[in-house]
Write an enzyme that holds these catalytic residues in place. Sequence first.
Site, PDB file in Angstrom:
ATOM      1  N   THR A 117       0.815  -1.220   0.000  1.00 28.49           N
ATOM      2  CA  THR A 117       0.000   0.000   0.000  1.00 28.49           C
ATOM      3  C   THR A 117       0.848   1.268   0.000  1.00 28.49           C
ATOM      4  OG1 THR A 117      -1.487   1.306   1.406  1.00 28.49           O
ATOM      5  CG2 THR A 117      -0.128  -0.290   2.522  1.00 28.49           C
ATOM      6  N   TYR A 141      -1.508   0.249  10.101  1.00 28.65           N
ATOM      7  CA  TYR A 141      -1.783  -0.512   8.878  1.00 28.65           C
ATOM      8  C   TYR A 141      -0.590  -0.415   7.923  1.00 28.65           C
ATOM      9  CZ  TYR A 141      -3.591  -1.426   4.233  1.00 28.65           C
ATOM     10  OH  TYR A 141      -3.742  -1.889   2.957  1.00 28.65           O
TER      11      TYR A 141
HETATM   12  N1  UFG Z   1     -13.107   9.983   3.876  1.00 34.04           N
HETATM   13  C1  UFG Z   1     -14.010  10.894   4.326  1.00 34.04           C
HETATM   14  N2  UFG Z   1     -15.176  10.420   4.871  1.00 34.04           N
HETATM   15  C2  UFG Z   1     -15.451   9.090   4.985  1.00 34.04           C
HETATM   16  C3  UFG Z   1     -14.501   8.162   4.511  1.00 34.04           C
HETATM   17  C4  UFG Z   1     -13.323   8.646   3.962  1.00 34.04           C
HETATM   18  O1  UFG Z   1     -13.819  12.096   4.252  1.00 34.04           O
HETATM   19  O2  UFG Z   1     -16.513   8.741   5.508  1.00 34.04           O
HETATM   20  C5  UFG Z   1     -11.856  10.489   3.296  1.00 34.04           C
HETATM   21  C6  UFG Z   1     -10.644  10.009   4.064  1.00 34.04           C
HETATM   22  O3  UFG Z   1     -10.355  10.886   5.124  1.00 34.04           O
HETATM   23  C7  UFG Z   1      -9.587  10.014   2.960  1.00 34.04           C
HETATM   24  C8  UFG Z   1     -10.379   9.679   1.700  1.00 34.04           C
HETATM   25  O4  UFG Z   1     -11.725   9.951   2.007  1.00 34.04           O
HETATM   26  O5  UFG Z   1      -9.069  11.286   2.816  1.00 34.04           O
HETATM   27  C9  UFG Z   1     -10.246   8.236   1.299  1.00 34.04           C
HETATM   28  O6  UFG Z   1     -10.556   7.451   2.437  1.00 34.04           O
HETATM   29  P1  UFG Z   1     -10.762   5.872   2.350  1.00 34.04           P
HETATM   30  O7  UFG Z   1     -11.126   5.404   3.716  1.00 34.04           O
HETATM   31  O8  UFG Z   1     -11.666   5.540   1.216  1.00 34.04           O
HETATM   32  O9  UFG Z   1      -9.338   5.371   1.949  1.00 34.04           O
HETATM   33  P2  UFG Z   1      -7.969   5.571   2.739  1.00 34.04           P
HETATM   34  O10 UFG Z   1      -7.197   6.577   1.982  1.00 34.04           O
HETATM   35  O11 UFG Z   1      -8.091   5.817   4.169  1.00 34.04           O
HETATM   36  O12 UFG Z   1      -7.417   4.101   2.720  1.00 34.04           O
HETATM   37  C10 UFG Z   1      -7.281   3.448   1.518  1.00 34.04           C
HETATM   38  C11 UFG Z   1      -7.216   1.954   1.720  1.00 34.04           C
HETATM   39  C12 UFG Z   1      -5.957   1.595   2.429  1.00 34.04           C
HETATM   40  C13 UFG Z   1      -4.787   2.260   1.805  1.00 34.04           C
HETATM   41  C14 UFG Z   1      -5.024   3.721   1.815  1.00 34.04           C
HETATM   42  C15 UFG Z   1      -3.925   4.593   1.367  1.00 34.04           C
HETATM   43  O13 UFG Z   1      -8.314   1.499   2.469  1.00 34.04           O
HETATM   44  O14 UFG Z   1      -5.826   0.212   2.354  1.00 34.04           O
HETATM   45  O15 UFG Z   1      -6.131   3.931   0.978  1.00 34.04           O
HETATM   46  O16 UFG Z   1      -4.418   5.909   1.402  1.00 34.04           O
HETATM   47  F1  UFG Z   1      -3.668   2.011   2.462  1.00 34.04           F
END
Ligand code: UFG
Length: 327
Positions: A117, A141
């Site tokens: 990741t 993670y």
């Molecule tokens: N977000 C919101 N509201 C929500 C959910 C997410 O604003 O309800 C934002 C998060 O803060 C982030 C973006 O949307 O800025 C993307 O969030 P996700 O939860 O969809 O994805 P993440 O970036 O946290 O995580 C994903 C994968 C991980 C990976 C990561 C790297 O789930 O496995 O991308 O960024 F490591």
Amino acid sequence: MSNVLVTGGAGYIGSHACKALKAAGFTPVTFDNLITGWQDAVKFGPFEQGDLLDRARLDEVFAKYKPIAVMHFAALSQVGESMSEPGKYWRNNVSGSLNLIEAAVAAGCENFVFSSTCATYGDQDNVVLDENSAQYPVNAYGASKRAIEDILRDFEASNDLRHVIFRYFNVAGADPDGDVGEFHQPETHLVPLMLDAIDGKRDALTIFGTDYDTPDGTCIRDYVHVCDLVDAHVLGLKWLQDGKGSRVFNLGTGSGFSVREVIDHSREVTNKAVPFNEGARRPGDCTKLVSGSQRAIDELGWKPERSTLKQMITDAWRWHQTGHYDA
Ligand code: UFG
């Protein structure tokens, strides 16, 4: 037929990988504990229920199928949860992967494709991250995935296992045929949460943080279509079959979109309002994660053809309306 052991094959990305493997002439053997995966998603080859922490069960499955390679997707992957329950991430992801790696080596299976990741890079503002960028994960993670990369490098050095490591950016979209799609319980990812909010299946989306140092104050991510992503895995497998050396590849598009931009695209694709409110930052979130993925294009011949934000949301929306697994 060549068997490929797919851990996490009942999950979102693993199930799409199984479809791509089958289309490429391999037999995907799903190994999954069904804690976050769905048996309904196993459609393209045999299913073996089991847990990575159960070495005897792994040995049994390796002996039964004699896979030519492992594709390792099974992992806990929620950034927020990893901050509140780090032990769970180290035990499941790192100890589980070490078991799997040792079982593969003991069975003489030398090819290993690993789902890593961009979270291993951590927060490096205003940098396009390529495979040589330093890795400073800011959540458990990402730290657990970096540790597994280190384990793989050590097993490479001992000549026991060759690997292709893929560092994913943000995966979205769904199989355009509707056979498989994204379904997590609980759901934490931006795109499916937003689609749920759009059709009233859950409350308004909360934007996690509007005070980041980005043009509109919300986090920026690089979104890649799940079908493009799994195509790269098949190319990675062929890379290893061709006898090429262990290699790390980023998988993203090089374009970043803020949370507000994703909301705007979703409104356009669905032609519906996106109910949202603005909330606090989520612990463990990086400001901006954007990929340099030229290596995968140049060396693997990867062609990410569906990875426009519009296409990803279109495919996710179709799945959202028509597809489901029985929970
Ligand atoms: N977000 C919101 N509201 C929500 C959910 C997410 O604003 O309800 C934002 C998060 O803060 C982030 C973006 O949307 O800025 C993307 O969030 P996700 O939860 O969809 O994805 P993440 O970036 O946290 O995580 C994903 C994968 C991980 C990976 C990561 C790297 O789930 O496995 O991308 O960024 F490591």
